[in-house]
Write a protein that holds these residues in place. Structure first.
Motif, short mmCIF file in Angstrom:
data_model
loop_
_atom_site.label_atom_id
_atom_site.label_comp_id
_atom_site.label_asym_id
_atom_site.label_seq_id
_atom_site.Cartn_x
_atom_site.Cartn_y
_atom_site.Cartn_z
N GLY A 231 0.83 -1.21 0.00
CA GLY A 231 0.00 0.00 0.00
C GLY A 231 0.86 1.25 0.00
O GLY A 231 0.58 2.23 -0.71
N ARG A 232 1.92 1.21 0.78
CA ARG A 232 2.81 2.37 0.85
C ARG A 232 3.60 2.51 -0.46
O ARG A 232 3.81 3.61 -0.96
CB ARG A 232 3.75 2.23 2.05
N ARG A 234 2.63 1.58 -3.39
CA ARG A 234 1.71 2.14 -4.40
C ARG A 234 1.60 3.64 -4.23
O ARG A 234 1.63 4.40 -5.20
CB ARG A 234 0.30 1.53 -4.25
N ARG A 235 1.45 4.08 -2.98
CA ARG A 235 1.32 5.51 -2.73
C ARG A 235 2.55 6.26 -3.22
O ARG A 235 2.46 7.35 -3.75
CB ARG A 235 1.07 5.74 -1.23
N ARG B 438 -7.14 4.53 -3.20
CA ARG B 438 -6.49 5.65 -2.50
C ARG B 438 -7.26 6.02 -1.24
O ARG B 438 -6.71 6.52 -0.29
CB ARG B 438 -6.37 6.86 -3.41
N ARG B 450 -1.10 5.42 2.99
CA ARG B 450 -0.89 4.36 2.01
C ARG B 450 -2.19 4.04 1.29
O ARG B 450 -3.26 4.35 1.76
CB ARG B 450 -0.41 3.05 2.66
N ASP B 451 -2.04 3.40 0.14
CA ASP B 451 -3.22 2.88 -0.55
C ASP B 451 -3.69 1.62 0.17
O ASP B 451 -2.94 1.01 0.92
CB ASP B 451 -2.86 2.52 -1.99
N VAL B 452 -4.93 1.27 -0.08
CA VAL B 452 -5.42 -0.02 0.41
C VAL B 452 -5.37 -1.00 -0.75
O VAL B 452 -6.07 -0.81 -1.75
CB VAL B 452 -6.89 0.06 0.88
#
Ligand code: SF4
Lengths: 263, 476
Positions: A231-232, A234-235, B438, B450-452
């Motif tokens: 997730g991080r 991707r961000r 997002r 962070r994204d999920v």
């Protein structure tokens, strides 16, 4: 504790294994569960997925809602009691069962928790120390892989060399090590949402080390860490692929990595 | 020291933005664990030594009054005056009254976390005394008007450039280069030495109290403790009762654990033993010595489920190994003791209400407990404190209720499965193209940073597995 249940007749080689899927694999990454089943069957086990299972109760337990976690633990103990082995594709859930459940109880339930503890195995440890995998049938992996040790696997269960050995034997991959590979990635269950900025900083350190390792795939044995890290990543727009080690070992990481789309 | 632990969240966010300091912290987090590991493995069976110390500690704590009496008796026999004080105020006013009884003007202090805990300096300064910190790190932060960021290296947060500028501003010594570490240290040494000679009272801490001899032990690298103890006519040792150990050899075992865990040295430059005032044919030493033993809720801790925390020998290893401490630094913790040991101690020595974020500043990664020379199960104690937090209803209600609802749902697999089955299928479809979200409702804590990742698609494992079984097809 290797004790066959009276109602189940065990054939000579086949080990009766119950798979604890874990809530994160159930919800977010079913292929981890299916890969685990395939691996266990290849290693000569008879695999059952007890229907009553949901989750080991860590979120409540680690957040201090211990009284709410106790009945969850009881339900898990009951669901897995009939089997010779409980195998878990997660260090933190396996650690919860084997280290923390016994501390939740006294008396009879404590004994039952100890019995569960004694037969609970983290997947890669089980596949190296109890039921060994035969030689692989799939092609060696061509990508460079790094491995993130989850803290529970590393420190509660002594899992470190096992996944590396399996990746070597099954996938022909020599893990490109992360520097600071003893350090937590910052997931920590509810920690990552209660203290998101510190958690993200820890993820960034881990991701920077992953990039520096030259690997394109980040493998780990715990989905919590993987979801948090992917997730991080991707961000931040990092091009890293995240996979549970079971997916790689089972030899067909067909679909997209964790957090990747099908575009 | 003023307590600001409930500002942990804001303070840590601010700390994360200080790039320069963050970089230095990350070096500390890389270097000190390596040094500690090398020292521990060079020792041989370090874990056996840890286990031995644990037994000694537990034994001492169960017979605490016996050993304290023995210590007091022996210390008094050597001419010390021993004072037991209940709280910070009592310690501070005891020290002040000793100073006043001697018409003292200047006090030279060695490093003492206990007097940081009680805020002694502030009181002495208010009473018109000159108080000089003589440990280099303490001296630096005293000059800078700051508080310690680490229990072993109080000024570890400061760069050489900052210290240089501080000295150029504070020491009126004219033009000079002051470029290298050794020049800076030399200058501090020179400035400090003059002041030692003028001090009327010396104040130091103790790493151990040896019951059989009434002696206190101090472990330092700078030797300033010895100067504080031996040059001024009056010496006051400020410490806490749980430092007591039965025998000299126990103190030596502690010392072996301490130095290796703290700095990775096999030995510090100085290990000093103080037994009492100058005797007739001694050439030097103080004329009068006091030992003040502070309680400050430690008796309560001893009687609680947290008693193991009293085994802490203040080595700082848990700080150096804690990714959260390394990430945000000591000041974010808002009091004297930071890192894992501080996250346990601060709520116990103050109140959980005033410090309830600290036990949550932990991922239960277990690295602190792995290296703690006192074998304190820090992550377990922190979890217990989170439980107390919940019982005392200090946790945000939405967290508490959410977690409890979740736990309840887990015990109802049918309901759990239909709820999760539906949600996951929808999320899987929505997230199919991008693979991650997002933003999601109720997930702000996660999606801020962070994204999920989207569920893999195809529904939950349990649904897919049941479907495959129904089809009777292959499961794999
Ligand atoms: S808790 Fe353990 S590691 Fe931390 S300072 Fe105390 S003795 Fe050292």
């Amino acid at each position: 504790m290797d004790k066959p249940h009276p109602k189940r007749k065990r054939s000579r080689q086949r080990r009766d294994v119950a798979l604890m899927v874990t809530c994160l694999a159930d919800l977010m990454r079913p292929s981890v569960g299916f890969s685990a089943i395939r691996l266990l069957e290849r290693a000569g086990c008879r695999v059952t997925v007890p229907e009553q299972q949901t989750c080991c109760g860590q979120p409540a337990y680690n957040s201090g809602e211990v009284d709410a976690a106790v009945p969850v633990a009881r339900a898990v103990i009951e669901a897995f009691e009939p089997f010779d082995y409980v195998v878990v594709p997660s260090g933190s859930c396996a650690g919860m069962l084997s280290h923390h459940y016994p501390a939740l109880f006294e008396g009879e339930w404590h004994q039952r928790a100890l019995a569960l503890s004694a037969k609970t195995w983290e997947l890669t440890r089980f596949l190296t120390e109890v039921a060994r995998l035969p030689a692989p049938r799939h092609k060696p992996l061509e990508s460079a892989v790094t491995y993130h040790d989850s803290c529970a696997a590393l420190r509660e269960l002594g899992v470190h060399q096992q996944p590396r050995q399996l990746l070597q034997e099954q996938c022909g991959v020599q893990v490109s090590e992360l520097s600071q590979n003893q350090v937590c990635c910052g997931f920590g269950g509810t920690f990552c949402a209660r203290m998101p900025e510190i958690s993200a900083k820890m993820a960034d350190d881990k991701l920077d080390n992953a990039v520096a390792s030259g690997a394109t795939i980040v493998a780990a044995g715990d989905l919590g860490c993987l979801l948090h890290l992917s997730g991080r990543a991707r961000r931040r727009g990092l091009k890293l692929e995240f996979r549970h080690v079971a997916e790689l070992l089972a030899g067909d990481p067909r679909g997209p990595g964790i957090g990747e789309g099908r575009e | 020291m003023k307590l600001a632990s409930n500002e942990f969240l804001q303070a840590s966010s601010a700390a994360l933005l200080e790039e320069d300091k963050a970089q230095r912290r990350s070096l500390i987090g890389q270097f000190l664990p390596l040094a500690r590991d090398a020292a521990a493995s060079a020792y041989g069976d370090f874990d056996a030594l840890r286990a031995h110390m644990k037994r000694v500690r537990r034994h001492t704590m169960t017979h605490l009054s016996h050993y304290l009496e023995q210590f007091e008796e022996a210390a008094v026999q050597h001419g010390n005056q021993v004072h037991f004080v209940a709280n910070a105020e009592q310690l501070n006013s005891k020290v002040l009254s000793i100073c006043q009884a001697h018409n003292a003007r200047r006090v030279a202090k060695g490093k003492s976390m206990v007097t940081e805990e009680t805020g002694l300096n502030e009181l002495l300064l208010k009473a018109g005394l000159d108080v000089l910190e003589t440990d280099l790190g303490e001296y630096i932060i005293q000059q800078a008007g700051e508080t310690p960021s680490h229990i072993v290296g109080p000024a570890l947060h400061k760069s050489l450039a900052e210290i240089r500028q501080l000295f150029l501003d504070k020491h009126k010594l004219g033009d000079r280069e002051l470029e290298t570490v050794s020049e800076v240290v030399e200058e501090a040494r020179g400035v400090l030495r003059e002041q030692f000679l003028a001090a009327d009272v010396g104040i130091i801490g103790a790493n151990a109290l040896i019951a059989e001899h009434g002696t206190s032990m101090l472990v330092t690298n700078e030797g300033n403790g010895d100067l504080c103890a031996n040059l001024p006519p009056v010496l006051i040792v400020c410490t806490t009762f749980e430092r007591v150990l039965p025998r000299a050899e126990d103190a030596m075992a502690l010392q072996r654990l301490l130095v290796r865990s703290a700095t990775g040295q096999p030995q510090t430059c100085y290990t000093s033993f103080y037994t009492g005032p100058r005797r007739e044919d001694d050439v030097d030493g103080p004329l009068e010595t006091h030992i003040i033993l502070l309680d400050n809720r430690r008796s309560d801790i001893l009687a609680s489920d947290y008693s193991e925390m009293l085994d802490c020998i203040r080595c700082g290893a848990c700080l150096n190994h804690c990714p959260i401490y390394i990430g945000v630094g000591g000041h974010a913790y808002g009091w004297v003791y930071p890192g894992p040991m501080g996250s346990v101690l601060t709520p116990l020595l103050t109140s959980l209400e005033q410090a309830h974020h600290l036990p949550n500043a932990c991922t239960s990664c277990g690295r602190c407990a792995e290296v703690c020379p006192a074998n304190i199960p820090l992550p377990d104690l922190l979890r217990d404190l989170r439980q107390d937090e919940s019982v005392q209803q200090l946790k945000p209600a939405r967290w508490r209720n959410g977690l409890r609802l979740h736990a309840w749902l887990l015990r109802h697999p049918g309901l759990y499965r239909s709820l999760t089955g539906w949600t996951i299928s929808v999320l899987g479809l929505l997230g199919k193209r991008r693979g991650a979200f997002r933003r999601l409702p109720f997930a702000g804590g996660w999606t801020g940073q962070r994204d999920v990742p989207a569920p893999e698609g195809g529904g939950t494992f349990m649904r897919q597995y049941a479907a495959r079984r129904r089809r009777g097809g292959k499961r794999g």
